[in-house]
Design an enzyme around this catalytic site. Structure first.
Site, PDB file in Angstrom:
ATOM      1  N   CYS A 197      -2.418   0.672   9.117  1.00 11.57           N
ATOM      2  CA  CYS A 197      -1.355  -0.146   8.580  1.00 11.57           C
ATOM      3  C   CYS A 197      -1.841  -1.464   7.988  1.00 11.57           C
ATOM      4  O   CYS A 197      -2.304  -2.346   8.693  1.00 11.57           O
ATOM      5  CB  CYS A 197      -0.411  -0.412   9.738  1.00 11.57           C
ATOM      6  SG  CYS A 197       1.175  -0.954   9.265  1.00 11.57           S
TER       7      CYS A 197
ATOM      8  N   CYS B 159      -1.642  -4.672  14.537  1.00 13.16           N
ATOM      9  CA  CYS B 159      -1.391  -4.313  13.142  1.00 13.16           C
ATOM     10  C   CYS B 159      -1.714  -5.478  12.203  1.00 13.16           C
ATOM     11  O   CYS B 159      -1.278  -6.612  12.427  1.00 13.16           O
ATOM     12  CB  CYS B 159       0.077  -3.921  12.994  1.00 13.16           C
ATOM     13  SG  CYS B 159       0.593  -3.760  11.289  1.00 13.16           S
TER      14      CYS B 159
ATOM     15  N   GLU C 131       0.829  -1.204   0.000  1.00 14.96           N
ATOM     16  CA  GLU C 131       0.000   0.000   0.000  1.00 14.96           C
ATOM     17  C   GLU C 131       0.861   1.250   0.000  1.00 14.96           C
ATOM     18  O   GLU C 131       1.908   1.280   0.632  1.00 14.96           O
ATOM     19  CB  GLU C 131      -0.834   0.061   1.286  1.00 14.96           C
ATOM     20  CG  GLU C 131      -1.925  -0.945   1.362  1.00 14.96           C
ATOM     21  CD  GLU C 131      -2.654  -0.852   2.695  1.00 14.96           C
ATOM     22  OE1 GLU C 131      -2.742   0.253   3.264  1.00 14.96           O
ATOM     23  OE2 GLU C 131      -3.119  -1.893   3.162  1.00 14.96           O
TER      24      GLU C 131
ATOM     25  N   ASN D 211      -7.698   2.429  14.836  1.00 14.20           N
ATOM     26  CA  ASN D 211      -8.772   2.379  13.855  1.00 14.20           C
ATOM     27  C   ASN D 211      -9.443   1.007  13.932  1.00 14.20           C
ATOM     28  O   ASN D 211      -8.998   0.068  13.291  1.00 14.20           O
ATOM     29  CB  ASN D 211      -8.154   2.640  12.473  1.00 14.20           C
ATOM     30  CG  ASN D 211      -9.192   2.760  11.400  1.00 14.20           C
ATOM     31  OD1 ASN D 211     -10.347   3.099  11.679  1.00 14.20           O
ATOM     32  ND2 ASN D 211      -8.792   2.487  10.181  1.00 14.20           N
TER      33      ASN D 211
ATOM     34  N   GLY E 162       5.641  -2.699   6.608  1.00 14.20           N
ATOM     35  CA  GLY E 162       7.041  -3.084   6.812  1.00 14.20           C
ATOM     36  C   GLY E 162       7.754  -2.263   7.855  1.00 14.20           C
ATOM     37  O   GLY E 162       7.299  -1.197   8.263  1.00 14.20           O
TER      38      GLY E 162
ATOM     39  N   HIS F  15       4.450   3.758  21.722  1.00 11.06           N
ATOM     40  CA  HIS F  15       3.182   3.107  22.079  1.00 11.06           C
ATOM     41  C   HIS F  15       2.930   2.932  23.580  1.00 11.06           C
ATOM     42  O   HIS F  15       1.787   2.833  24.002  1.00 11.06           O
ATOM     43  CB  HIS F  15       3.015   1.737  21.401  1.00 11.06           C
ATOM     44  CG  HIS F  15       3.108   1.793  19.909  1.00 11.06           C
ATOM     45  ND1 HIS F  15       2.350   2.647  19.143  1.00 11.06           N
ATOM     46  CD2 HIS F  15       3.899   1.116  19.025  1.00 11.06           C
ATOM     47  CE1 HIS F  15       2.651   2.480  17.873  1.00 11.06           C
ATOM     48  NE2 HIS F  15       3.592   1.580  17.764  1.00 11.06           N
TER      49      HIS F  15
HETATM   50  S1  SF4 Z   1       4.179  -2.739   9.848  1.00 11.02           S
HETATM   51 FE1  SF4 Z   1       4.673  -1.420  11.612  1.00 11.02          FE
HETATM   52  S2  SF4 Z   1       2.942  -1.623  13.036  1.00 11.02           S
HETATM   53 FE2  SF4 Z   1       2.816  -3.315  11.541  1.00 11.02          FE
HETATM   54  S3  SF4 Z   1       3.862  -5.075  12.511  1.00 11.02           S
HETATM   55 FE3  SF4 Z   1       5.381  -3.979  11.273  1.00 11.02          FE
HETATM   56  S4  SF4 Z   1       6.331  -2.539  12.683  1.00 11.02           S
HETATM   57 FE4  SF4 Z   1       4.438  -3.203  13.637  1.00 11.02          FE
END
Ligand code: SF4
Length: 356
Positions: free
Chosen positions: A325, A115, A91, A282, A153, A208
């Site tokens: 995400c 996520c 994305e 979200n 990522g 966080h």
């Molecule tokens: S993309 Fe970001 S929020 Fe999602 S698992 Fe990886 S580090 Fe964590």
């Protein structure tokens, strides 16, 4: 393809550094590779062998990434589902005010429990050219003056490629160095490498929580760095580039919105060159986590702000179109899997047909 391979292919055609620079800049602006300037036509500048070889190179660059679906949001953002040459999906999100959020990996190994991307694990790394190609796709739609590496990522897990992309975007891409934002959960290699770069980007750190144990539960495969220590490392980098760190805080109701957290934030942020971004979660239906009530969010911001912590509330861009995400991709894959289970009845859908 890596960016270095692009330069090498052009050099093999007989291009000199000034030719490679012009061709690369044209690509980065989303224009045809043989675009001339106001004062100099291409045929008066590029050698014939290079001009003859450009269509094949342009075809390779086009194959790097293409927009499979676009979902405009009510807030001025637009989510792009981007298909790579091997049909993997990532994305990118066009953000209001000329920003673009791009992905650095397909999937992610950190596995943050809130996520969607983390649920799939790491599927593969993106090459530096695939990251830059997302910027090219964005620029074909609207101006892009800021690029944040906050899509799918963990950029620290693909460090060489991400730094190569940042270097090109901050030089030939014409993007201000502090308008490039490297976002990470905090990896010691980042603090070693970033200060040594020619293009030193702004840094966003996913904090966080101030509680080391809770952080380990929420971000199970993030490096074991104590929040306090992470902020010390961030502070040193902020001072070295004279630009504040953005600390990211996904707000989860009943998990990290307590008074104790607020008081720890006050302690840890005291005297720091930092901004705190509260990102209300979200929620999707039947989700393990929920976003706190609006009233609680306002209370928290007032409490922190009035005590000297520069606090902003950031909603995930385009959340009315399954923002957050990896959620768009997750939904696309979900549609595919569901349609497969149903005997491929959904094949007419743009998202379904685009997936592998
Ligand atoms: S993309 Fe970001 S929020 Fe999602 S698992 Fe990886 S580090 Fe964590």
């Amino acid at each position: 393809m890596q960016l270095t391979e692009l330069s090498q292919r052009l050099a093999d055609l007989g291009a000199k550094p000034q030719h490679i620079g012009r061709i690369t800049r044209a690509w980065l602006q989303g224009k045809a590779l043989d675009t001339g300037t106001k004062h100099q036509k291409t045929e008066n500048f590029l050698p014939l062998t290079v001009r003859e070889g450009l269509p094949a190179i342009a075809a390779s660059l086009e194959q790097l990434a293409r927009v499979s679906a676009e979902h405009p949001g009510a807030d001025g953002s637009s989510r792009l589902l981007v298909e790579l040459a091997d049909r993997q999906m990532v994305e990118s999100v066009l953000l209001p005010r000329d920003g673009l959020c791009i992905s650095s990996q397909v999937g992610c190994a950190v596995g943050c429990t809130f996520c969607m991307t983390g649920k799939s694990g790491l599927l593969r790394q993106l090459s530096s050219a695939e990251m830059v190609a997302q910027v090219v796709l964005g620029r074909r739609r609207r101006a892009v003056k800021k690029v944040v590496f906050m899509g799918m990522g963990e950029p620290a897990h693909n460090l060489d490629n991400v730094l190569e992309a940042i270097d090109l975007l901050g030089t030939e891409g014409g993007i201000g160095h502090r308008n490039l934002v490297f976002s990470t959960v905090g990896d010691p290699r980042v603090f070693e490498r970033l200060p040594k770069q020619r293009v030193r980007p702004a840094l966003a750190l996913s904090l966080h929580t101030t509680d080391a144990e809770l952080r380990q539960r929420l971000l199970p495969r993030a490096p074991r760095i104590d929040p306090e220590q992470l902020m010390e490392l961030g502070e040193a980098y902020a001072r070295s580039i004279d630009y504040p760190i953005q600390y990211q805080w996904t707000l989860l109701k009943g998990i990290n919105d307590s008074q104790e957290e607020m008081d720890n934030i006050l302690r840890l942020f005291k005297g720091k060159f930092a901004v705190l971004n509260l990102i209300p979660y979200n929620s999707l239906k039947a989700d393990d986590y929920q976003r706190p009530d609006g009233e609680r969010i306002v209370q928290m911001v007032r409490y922190l702000h009035s005590r000297g912590v520069l606090t902003k509330v950031r909603n995930s861009a385009g959340q009315d179109v399954d923002g957050g995400c990896g959620q768009l991709r997750a939904r696309a894959v979900d549609v595919v899997n569901t349609s497969r289970l149903q005997g491929n009845r959904g094949k007419g859908s743009r998202i379904v047909t685009a997936d592998r």
